[in-house]
Design a protein around this motif. Structure first.
Motif, PDB file in Angstrom:
ATOM      1  N   ILE A 178     -11.876 -46.495  22.954  1.00 45.45           N
ATOM      2  CA  ILE A 178     -11.048 -45.775  22.152  1.00 45.45           C
ATOM      3  C   ILE A 178     -11.590 -44.043  22.242  1.00 45.45           C
ATOM      4  O   ILE A 178     -12.435 -44.059  22.623  1.00 45.45           O
ATOM      5  N   LEU A 179     -10.487 -43.367  22.086  1.00 44.79           N
ATOM      6  CA  LEU A 179     -10.776 -42.030  22.062  1.00 44.79           C
ATOM      7  C   LEU A 179     -10.105 -41.529  20.805  1.00 44.79           C
ATOM      8  O   LEU A 179      -8.955 -41.954  20.546  1.00 44.79           O
ATOM      9  N   TYR A 180     -10.766 -40.483  20.343  1.00 36.63           N
ATOM     10  CA  TYR A 180     -10.178 -39.913  19.218  1.00 36.63           C
ATOM     11  C   TYR A 180     -10.428 -38.406  19.276  1.00 36.63           C
ATOM     12  O   TYR A 180     -11.638 -37.788  19.749  1.00 36.63           O
ATOM     13  N   LEU A 181      -9.641 -37.489  18.768  1.00 36.82           N
ATOM     14  CA  LEU A 181      -9.723 -36.081  18.781  1.00 36.82           C
ATOM     15  C   LEU A 181      -9.003 -35.751  17.487  1.00 36.82           C
ATOM     16  O   LEU A 181      -8.070 -36.084  16.671  1.00 36.82           O
ATOM     17  N   HIS A 182      -9.358 -34.506  17.283  1.00 39.64           N
ATOM     18  CA  HIS A 182      -8.873 -33.733  15.870  1.00 39.64           C
ATOM     19  C   HIS A 182      -8.854 -32.302  15.793  1.00 39.64           C
ATOM     20  O   HIS A 182      -9.411 -31.856  16.764  1.00 39.64           O
ATOM     21  N   GLY A 183      -7.565 -31.734  15.506  1.00 41.51           N
ATOM     22  CA  GLY A 183      -7.454 -30.502  15.729  1.00 41.51           C
ATOM     23  C   GLY A 183      -6.830 -29.791  14.476  1.00 41.51           C
ATOM     24  O   GLY A 183      -6.470 -30.432  13.592  1.00 41.51           O
ATOM     25  N   PRO A 184      -6.691 -28.405  14.426  1.00 43.71           N
ATOM     26  CA  PRO A 184      -6.257 -27.765  13.216  1.00 43.71           C
ATOM     27  C   PRO A 184      -4.915 -27.917  12.943  1.00 43.71           C
ATOM     28  O   PRO A 184      -3.945 -27.667  13.936  1.00 43.71           O
ATOM     29  N   HIS A 185      -4.569 -28.272  11.970  1.00 43.45           N
ATOM     30  CA  HIS A 185      -3.206 -28.342  11.469  1.00 43.45           C
ATOM     31  C   HIS A 185      -2.264 -29.354  12.380  1.00 43.45           C
ATOM     32  O   HIS A 185      -1.059 -29.110  12.658  1.00 43.45           O
ATOM     33  N   PHE A 186      -2.784 -30.762  13.084  1.00 40.21           N
ATOM     34  CA  PHE A 186      -2.086 -31.220  14.083  1.00 40.21           C
ATOM     35  C   PHE A 186      -1.031 -31.829  13.278  1.00 40.21           C
ATOM     36  O   PHE A 186       0.113 -32.147  13.798  1.00 40.21           O
ATOM     37  N   GLN A 187      -1.117 -32.337  11.850  1.00 42.39           N
ATOM     38  CA  GLN A 187       0.014 -32.857  11.197  1.00 42.39           C
ATOM     39  C   GLN A 187       1.103 -31.895  10.885  1.00 42.39           C
ATOM     40  O   GLN A 187       2.269 -32.291  10.416  1.00 42.39           O
ATOM     41  N   ASP A 188       0.978 -30.721  11.233  1.00 41.05           N
ATOM     42  CA  ASP A 188       1.943 -29.647  10.807  1.00 41.05           C
ATOM     43  C   ASP A 188       2.606 -28.933  12.012  1.00 41.05           C
ATOM     44  O   ASP A 188       3.574 -28.084  11.840  1.00 41.05           O
ATOM     45  N   ARG A 189       2.273 -29.564  13.233  1.00 40.31           N
ATOM     46  CA  ARG A 189       2.599 -28.619  14.608  1.00 40.31           C
ATOM     47  C   ARG A 189       3.284 -29.874  15.494  1.00 40.31           C
ATOM     48  O   ARG A 189       2.833 -31.022  15.554  1.00 40.31           O
ATOM     49  N   PHE A 190       4.399 -29.488  16.078  1.00 41.54           N
ATOM     50  CA  PHE A 190       4.925 -30.264  16.907  1.00 41.54           C
ATOM     51  C   PHE A 190       4.560 -30.353  18.256  1.00 41.54           C
ATOM     52  O   PHE A 190       3.929 -29.300  18.785  1.00 41.54           O
ATOM     53  N   GLY A 191       4.787 -31.371  19.043  1.00 46.40           N
ATOM     54  CA  GLY A 191       4.399 -31.589  20.305  1.00 46.40           C
ATOM     55  C   GLY A 191       2.927 -32.220  20.823  1.00 46.40           C
ATOM     56  O   GLY A 191       2.621 -32.201  21.859  1.00 46.40           O
ATOM     57  N   ILE A 192       2.146 -32.358  19.736  1.00 50.33           N
ATOM     58  CA  ILE A 192       0.786 -32.605  19.992  1.00 50.33           C
ATOM     59  C   ILE A 192       0.673 -33.877  20.644  1.00 50.33           C
ATOM     60  O   ILE A 192       0.149 -34.265  21.746  1.00 50.33           O
ATOM     61  N   ALA A 193       1.386 -35.095  20.118  1.00 52.64           N
ATOM     62  CA  ALA A 193       1.299 -36.028  20.646  1.00 52.64           C
ATOM     63  C   ALA A 193       2.055 -36.421  21.917  1.00 52.64           C
ATOM     64  O   ALA A 193       1.474 -36.797  22.821  1.00 52.64           O
ATOM     65  N   ASP A 194       2.986 -35.799  22.154  1.00 50.79           N
ATOM     66  CA  ASP A 194       3.643 -35.675  23.472  1.00 50.79           C
ATOM     67  C   ASP A 194       2.901 -35.124  24.581  1.00 50.79           C
ATOM     68  O   ASP A 194       2.770 -35.624  25.579  1.00 50.79           O
ATOM     69  N   ILE A 195       2.093 -34.017  24.152  1.00 49.14           N
ATOM     70  CA  ILE A 195       0.893 -33.408  25.266  1.00 49.14           C
ATOM     71  C   ILE A 195      -0.040 -34.606  25.612  1.00 49.14           C
ATOM     72  O   ILE A 195      -0.149 -34.807  26.617  1.00 49.14           O
ATOM     73  N   ALA A 196      -0.772 -35.419  24.628  1.00 50.25           N
ATOM     74  CA  ALA A 196      -1.480 -36.443  24.907  1.00 50.25           C
ATOM     75  C   ALA A 196      -1.000 -37.356  25.654  1.00 50.25           C
ATOM     76  O   ALA A 196      -1.513 -37.927  26.613  1.00 50.25           O
ATOM     77  N   PHE A 197       0.028 -38.112  25.038  1.00 46.95           N
ATOM     78  CA  PHE A 197       0.925 -39.141  25.842  1.00 46.95           C
ATOM     79  C   PHE A 197       1.287 -39.011  27.155  1.00 46.95           C
ATOM     80  O   PHE A 197       1.225 -39.641  28.043  1.00 46.95           O
ATOM     81  N   ALA A 198       1.872 -37.734  27.464  1.00 41.90           N
ATOM     82  CA  ALA A 198       2.320 -37.212  28.576  1.00 41.90           C
ATOM     83  C   ALA A 198       1.198 -37.276  29.668  1.00 41.90           C
ATOM     84  O   ALA A 198       1.225 -37.883  30.789  1.00 41.90           O
ATOM     85  N   ALA A 199       0.165 -36.629  29.125  1.00 46.67           N
ATOM     86  CA  ALA A 199      -1.054 -36.365  30.079  1.00 46.67           C
ATOM     87  C   ALA A 199      -1.621 -37.895  30.669  1.00 46.67           C
ATOM     88  O   ALA A 199      -1.851 -38.254  31.763  1.00 46.67           O
ATOM     89  N   LEU A 200      -1.794 -38.956  29.710  1.00 54.16           N
ATOM     90  CA  LEU A 200      -2.016 -40.238  29.914  1.00 54.16           C
ATOM     91  C   LEU A 200      -0.992 -41.056  30.883  1.00 54.16           C
ATOM     92  O   LEU A 200      -1.335 -41.659  31.771  1.00 54.16           O
ATOM     93  N   LYS A 201       0.207 -41.002  30.659  1.00 56.01           N
ATOM     94  CA  LYS A 201       1.475 -41.310  31.122  1.00 56.01           C
ATOM     95  C   LYS A 201       1.293 -40.754  32.678  1.00 56.01           C
ATOM     96  O   LYS A 201       1.699 -41.968  33.503  1.00 56.01           O
ATOM     97  N   GLN A 202       1.168 -39.752  32.922  1.00 56.90           N
ATOM     98  CA  GLN A 202       1.308 -38.947  34.267  1.00 56.90           C
ATOM     99  C   GLN A 202       0.182 -39.688  35.166  1.00 56.90           C
ATOM    100  O   GLN A 202      -0.087 -39.571  36.417  1.00 56.90           O
ATOM    101  N   ASN A 203      -0.956 -40.323  34.516  1.00 53.64           N
ATOM    102  CA  ASN A 203      -2.138 -40.635  35.212  1.00 53.64           C
ATOM    103  C   ASN A 203      -2.320 -42.094  35.134  1.00 53.64           C
ATOM    104  O   ASN A 203      -3.182 -42.786  35.045  1.00 53.64           O
TER     105      ASN A 203
END
Lengths: 172, 168
Positions: free
Chosen positions: B103-128
């Protein structure tokens, strides 16, 4: 903790009105969620809640967006790649966030049983580092929070927190 | 009243990324109308295992729901026996234990208010070619469960994808 004793929590927060979208794939190796997330990001659509699973024969993802984004999400889902998926919408959803969860199975089970016993729909849930976010009908948020006091102990004079402002990220 | 604040970042900043290996993922699938019974059973799990690391729940369709419980230790035999007994008595419910997982977990400022955060993480894993077994994103947190032995690689990827400020 004694059986029947109320579980003490620190507080409750309500979200604004959201829409929940569930995309269930037809094949176990389907990866369309990745494309969907990318398209949502391209359209600057924020996802305040997401849960995704790919451990059963039906990979499925549920996510919430602000209700005002529903039209844009429907446009994306009309895109040909998603025609074969099973897509469903719940049009008026509110997130009830309880904190802290203390990683407690007792609190989790108690909440599941509570929602079922009172016929409050539980559309989805996910824990974060310290809170548990539960999605139910938006119009029921007050009723759920009120009834929860039968099983949860809240600080004196606690009232659910409603964020009175909205943060919106603008693409430069 | 509207206030605009300008904030620029070349890479999305996070407060930190945590990786843990050797965890156990329990998936319970049951009809929606058995929620109360399963809730009462989940309360009883505390006799065998004290804490979860992550929980997600949703329904792939109107009838069938999935509860994913990620435990920070391999469930002891009595817990597995108990779950199997419950599932057997139900017929319509299923229980799956996958272990070990990372399991990996990360927390970031205002993740719930900003678009594209999940896409960045999911895309990085998918590409690899890293599979995401379960993910839960709520508030400022993002949790990703991967198959065993992929946590270290995923941590490296996420560390390259997101920016972890190392000085104040």
């Amino acid at each position: 903790m004694e059986k029947g004793q109320k579980v003490r929590i620190g507080g409750i927060k309500f979200s604004e009105e959201l829409v929940q979208v569930t995309v269930a794939c037809k094949a176990s190796d389907d990866s369309s969620i990745y494309q969907l997330l990318h398209l949502l990001a391209e359209k600057s659509i924020n996802i305040p809640f997401l849960c995704h699973s790919a451990v059963t024969s039906i990979p499925a993802s549920s996510f919430c967006v602000d209700r005002s984004e529903l039209g844009k999400v429907q446009q994306i889902l009309n895109f040909s790649s998603f025609q074969n998926e099973h897509v469903s919408f719940i049009s008026s959803v509110g997130t009830l966030t309880l904190f802290p969860h203390r990683n407690s199975c007792r609190l989790l089970g108690l909440l599941m049983a509570f929602f079922a016993r009172h016929d409050f729909p539980l559309h989805s849930l996910s824990t974060s580092i310290s809170a548990i976010a539960l999605n139910t009908e938006y119009t029921l948020l007050d009723a759920v929070a009120d009834k929860l006091q039968d099983v949860l102990e809240l600080p004196l004079n606690h009232a659910p927190f409603r964020q009175g402002f909205r943060l919106t990220q603008i693409q430069p | 009243m509207e206030t605009i604040a300008v904030y620029k970042e070349a890479r999305v900043k996070v407060y930190g990324i945590t990786e843990k290996d050797g965890r156990a993922l329990v998936t319970l699938s049951f009809p929606a109308n058995q929620m109360e019974q399963w809730g009462q059973r989940v309360v009883l799990l505390e006799e065998h295992i004290k804490r979860f690391e992550l929980v997600t729940y949703h329904a792939a369709d109107k009838e069938r729901t999935e509860l994913h419980l990620l435990f920070d230790q391999i469930p002891p035999a009595p817990l597995r026996d108990t779950l199997e007994k419950w599932v057997k008595s139900d017929q319509q419910s299923t229980f799956q234990l996958r272990q070990p997982v990372d399991i990996l977990y990360l927390h970031g400022p205002h993740f719930q208010d900003r678009f594209g955060i999940a896409d960045i993480a999911f895309a990085a894993l998918k590409q690899n070619n890293i599979e995401i077994l379960v993910s839960g994103c709520a508030g400022t947190s993002m949790y990703l469960v991967t198959p065993a032995h992929q946590g270290a690689t995923t941590l490296k990827l996420l560390t390259e994808t997101f920016l972890i400020p190392t000085s104040v």
